[in-house]
Design a protein around this motif. Structure first.
Motif, mmCIF file in Angstrom:
data_model
loop_
_atom_site.group_PDB
_atom_site.id
_atom_site.type_symbol
_atom_site.label_atom_id
_atom_site.label_comp_id
_atom_site.label_asym_id
_atom_site.label_seq_id
_atom_site.Cartn_x
_atom_site.Cartn_y
_atom_site.Cartn_z
ATOM 1 N N GLN A 1 25.402 -34.298 -19.360
ATOM 2 C CA GLN A 1 24.741 -34.059 -20.638
ATOM 3 C C GLN A 1 25.012 -32.675 -21.223
ATOM 4 O O GLN A 1 24.540 -32.368 -22.316
ATOM 5 N N ASP B 1 17.489 -37.956 -15.103
ATOM 6 C CA ASP B 1 16.480 -37.368 -15.975
ATOM 7 C C ASP B 1 15.126 -37.199 -15.290
ATOM 8 O O ASP B 1 14.395 -36.250 -15.564
ATOM 9 N N ARG C 1 21.517 -34.366 -26.466
ATOM 10 C CA ARG C 1 20.418 -35.293 -26.246
ATOM 11 C C ARG C 1 20.852 -36.749 -26.339
ATOM 12 O O ARG C 1 20.229 -37.629 -25.733
ATOM 13 N N THR D 1 21.404 -39.031 -23.172
ATOM 14 C CA THR D 1 20.295 -39.634 -22.420
ATOM 15 C C THR D 1 20.113 -41.112 -22.754
ATOM 16 O O THR D 1 19.482 -41.843 -21.986
ATOM 17 N N TRP D 2 20.670 -41.544 -23.881
ATOM 18 C CA TRP D 2 20.551 -42.945 -24.286
ATOM 19 C C TRP D 2 21.833 -43.713 -23.987
ATOM 20 O O TRP D 2 21.942 -44.888 -24.338
ATOM 21 N N THR E 1 23.757 -37.148 -13.246
ATOM 22 C CA THR E 1 22.575 -36.499 -13.797
ATOM 23 C C THR E 1 21.441 -37.500 -13.834
ATOM 24 O O THR E 1 21.600 -38.610 -14.343
ATOM 25 N N SER F 1 14.406 -35.457 -10.691
ATOM 26 C CA SER F 1 15.038 -34.685 -11.756
ATOM 27 C C SER F 1 16.096 -33.799 -11.101
ATOM 28 O O SER F 1 15.770 -32.767 -10.508
ATOM 29 N N ARG G 1 17.200 -30.326 -21.954
ATOM 30 C CA ARG G 1 16.488 -31.521 -22.326
ATOM 31 C C ARG G 1 15.112 -31.154 -22.858
ATOM 32 O O ARG G 1 14.370 -30.399 -22.234
#
Length: 257
Positions: free
Chosen positions: A66, A146, A55, A58-59, A144, A150, A255
């Motif tokens: 991921q 999010d 996770r 994602t930041w 990728t 998607s 996710r």
């Protein structure tokens, strides 16, 4: 194992076999990981193979892969271990990486309940092809996204292709339906593949070697899309997944929704 997954690989009485393993242990943080598939050898537990979603990515850098593949090998006679990790855009490529390190393909193939389901037989077929590909695909790039769209894509060079050796594996998620599709496209060169990825001005070009059952699966998937309903995987082909008993909690990438 608990619901989140116990990432204690039982290494307390073992020492890293090399500097790379020592560094990997120092960098390893399980707090951001959710296991998607796993296999542990028995009876001595000398090897562990895990596919997990990270996770924290994602930041980080937008578009970064991921999915983490983790391989642990314990030498119980020397009291040492090796630990390797590798990031991938999709679960199937992470599984392929683990298969290349000795994990049986059928043992790591099953993804836990509660994650997005493959939308059709063709998705299952393409995923199996990747998972059992060995060193066939050289990964050149991946991305990728999010949301909106998607999706993920993995740009590869196929050493087994006689024609159009640049292959794009394109995965798209339908969050509302709780499903995803995986498709393979073929291109003459990297520039042509990147042009398609940038413009999306036509359908993903079909690999020239597709024939027989694969063509049938593609036609069935196209008809399902036009009818507004995804085709359910056939039991004869779906040997790697267990249907979810409830609504999907997160996509196949892991996710959390």
């Amino acid at each position: 194992m608990n619901d989140r997954f116990d990432f204690d690989f039982d290494l307390d009485e073992l020492a890293p076999a090399d500097e790379a393993s020592a560094y990997a242990v120092e960098q390893f943080w399980s707090g951001d990981l959710t296991a998607l598939s796993q296999h542990h050898t028995t009876p001595n537990g000398s090897h562990s193979f895990v596919v997990a979603h990270d996770r924290s990515v994602t930041w980080g850098v937008p578009g970064a892969p991921q999915v983490m593949a983790i391989a642990v090998a314990r030498d119980l006679t020397r009291f040492t271990f090796t630990l390797e990790t590798s990031y991938h855009a999709t679960v199937s490529f992470a599984q392929a990486w683990l298969v290349g390190r000795g994990c049986p393909a059928e043992k790591i193939a099953k993804v836990r309940d509660g994650f997005m389901e493959p939308a059709d037989d063709l998705t299952l077929w393409v995923e199996r092809q990747i998972r059992e590909s060995g060193s066939r695909y050289e990964v050149l790039d991946s991305h990728t996204s999010d949301s909106d769209p998607s999706e993920t894509w993995t740009l590869t060079r196929d050493s087994g292709a006689d024609e159009a050796p640049i292959r794009v594996f394109y995965e798209e998620w339908d969050q509302a339906a709780g499903t995803y599709t995986m498709r393979e496209g073929a291109f003459a060169d990297v520039d042509a593949a990147r042009a398609w990825l940038g413009d999306r001005d036509g359908p993903l070009p079909q690999p020239p070697e597709y024939h027989g059952e694969v063509r049938i699966l593609r036609a069935r998937a196209a008809l399902s899309r036009s009818a507004g309903a995804a085709a359910a995987p056939k039991a004869s082909l779906d040997t790697t997944r267990t249907p979810s008993a409830g609504p999907a909690r997160c996509p196949v990438q892991g996710r959390l929704l």
